[in-house]
Design an enzyme around this catalytic site. Structure first.
Site, PDB file in Angstrom:
ATOM      1  N   SER A  35       4.614   3.118   1.985  1.00 56.24           N
ATOM      2  CA  SER A  35       3.010   3.157   2.386  1.00 56.24           C
ATOM      3  C   SER A  35       2.325   4.049   1.839  1.00 56.24           C
ATOM      4  O   SER A  35       2.560   5.361   1.515  1.00 56.24           O
ATOM      5  CB  SER A  35       2.852   3.565   3.885  1.00 56.24           C
ATOM      6  OG  SER A  35       2.894   2.377   4.724  1.00 56.24           O
ATOM      7  N   HIS A  53      -2.238   4.978   7.885  1.00 58.10           N
ATOM      8  CA  HIS A  53      -1.344   5.146   9.224  1.00 58.10           C
ATOM      9  C   HIS A  53      -0.227   6.133   8.969  1.00 58.10           C
ATOM     10  O   HIS A  53       0.630   6.403   9.910  1.00 58.10           O
ATOM     11  CB  HIS A  53      -0.806   3.737   9.535  1.00 58.10           C
ATOM     12  CG  HIS A  53       0.019   3.156   8.334  1.00 58.10           C
ATOM     13  ND1 HIS A  53      -0.483   2.365   7.514  1.00 58.10           N
ATOM     14  CD2 HIS A  53       1.280   3.187   8.086  1.00 58.10           C
ATOM     15  CE1 HIS A  53       0.453   1.922   6.538  1.00 58.10           C
ATOM     16  NE2 HIS A  53       1.663   2.557   7.052  1.00 58.10           N
ATOM     17  N   ASP A  86      -7.408   1.273   6.266  1.00 58.44           N
ATOM     18  CA  ASP A  86      -6.089   2.140   6.199  1.00 58.44           C
ATOM     19  C   ASP A  86      -5.952   2.929   4.938  1.00 58.44           C
ATOM     20  O   ASP A  86      -4.969   2.888   4.350  1.00 58.44           O
ATOM     21  CB  ASP A  86      -4.824   0.875   6.144  1.00 58.44           C
ATOM     22  CG  ASP A  86      -3.587   1.568   6.763  1.00 58.44           C
ATOM     23  OD1 ASP A  86      -3.533   2.744   7.159  1.00 58.44           O
ATOM     24  OD2 ASP A  86      -2.535   0.901   6.545  1.00 58.44           O
TER      25      ASP A  86
END
Length: 269
Positions: free
Chosen positions: A220, A114, A144
């Protein structure tokens, strides 16, 4: 500090690990009912200006130092930081930022899908401040996970994978990355749970490592490391109250799964 300019992280709803579990007998107070818990992905939206084998090998199996062992955590941070990068994606409308870590000595870097899903130009900034243009080798939205590549001549330092069989609930961990764009940030906590079921990438539930180490937008794709500096998981999402940030419940893709997915992407690339 505020999150102005970072955008609003988006992500799937939190899924209870026990489907159909009954609600508490006593109703929540009115204030509590206004704050549903959700899981959000951790990339930060910004207004940005301006072949070898799978090297992430398992480390030894000695017990990690206890949480009170500050020297152990200091050493773990020193081992991990040189292998962590900031990931920046530039698009026509702005961009996204996140984190990543060096996977092998061929210049492969693991991050979250993402973070790079905007199809923009990607660069990474290493711990030494060097900015390198990165190629997206491939992505796996269901887990992911994404893999980037920079020139192997950059000689970035790969991190070592923890042995999942020796990872324990309660052991100390560090989240390393660039929350809110603050590169080289290290926060400490413990492993709160293993095999926690949540939705992290695709629509299916999958297990994740849960931690109370503080992670926020921009973390992230960064590593969650143990007190030996070995990667336990890839920081991906947090549970948050509506309109809030970290509440001490974060989730990471387990390193054994992330490593298999990354190795597969590299093999196909």
């Amino acid at each position: 500090m505020t999150t102005i300019g970072l955008g609003t992280p988006r992500g799937p709803e939190f899924v209870s690990p026990v489907p159909g579990h009954p609600a508490p007998a006593a109703p929540l107070p009115r204030a509590a009912r206004r704050w549903p818990v959700a899981v959000i992905l951790l990339s930060g939206l910004t207004g940005l200006a301006g072949a070898g084998g799978y090297m992430l090998g398992h480390g030894d199996t000695e017990p990690a130092p206890v949480i009170g062992s500050s020297p152990g955590l200091v050493a773990a941070a020193a081992r991990a930081l040189p292998g962590v990068v900031s990931v920046q994606v530039r698009t026509g409308s702005g961009g996204a930022s996140g984190s990543g870590f060096v996977f092998d000595d061929r210049g492969h870097i693991v991050t979250n899908n993402h973070v790079v899903a905007g199809n923009g130009s990607v660069s990474v900034v290493g711990a030494d401040g060097r900015r390198l243009v990165a190629e997206v080798v491939g992505t796996d939205p269901a887990s992911d996970i994404a893999v980037l590549r920079v020139p192997s001549s950059a000689a970035l330092q790969p991190l070592t994978a923890a042995d999942p069989a020796t990872t324990r609930v309660g052991e100390p961990v560090l989240a390393v990355g660039s929350p809110l764009g603050l590169s080289g940030t290290v926060t400490a906590g413990i492993i709160s749970a293993l095999d926690r079921e949540v939705r992290l990438g695709g629509s299916a539930r999958q297990t994740a490592v849960q931690t109370d180490a503080s992670i926020n937008p921009g973390n992230s794709g960064g590593p969650l490391v143990n007190a030996r500096g070995e990667v336990v998981g890839v920081n991906t999402a947090i549970a948050t109250l509506e309109g809030g940030g970290s509440i001490g419940i974060g989730f990471a893709v387990p390193i054994d799964r992330a490593g298999r997915v990354a190795a597969g992407i590299i093999g196909r690339g």
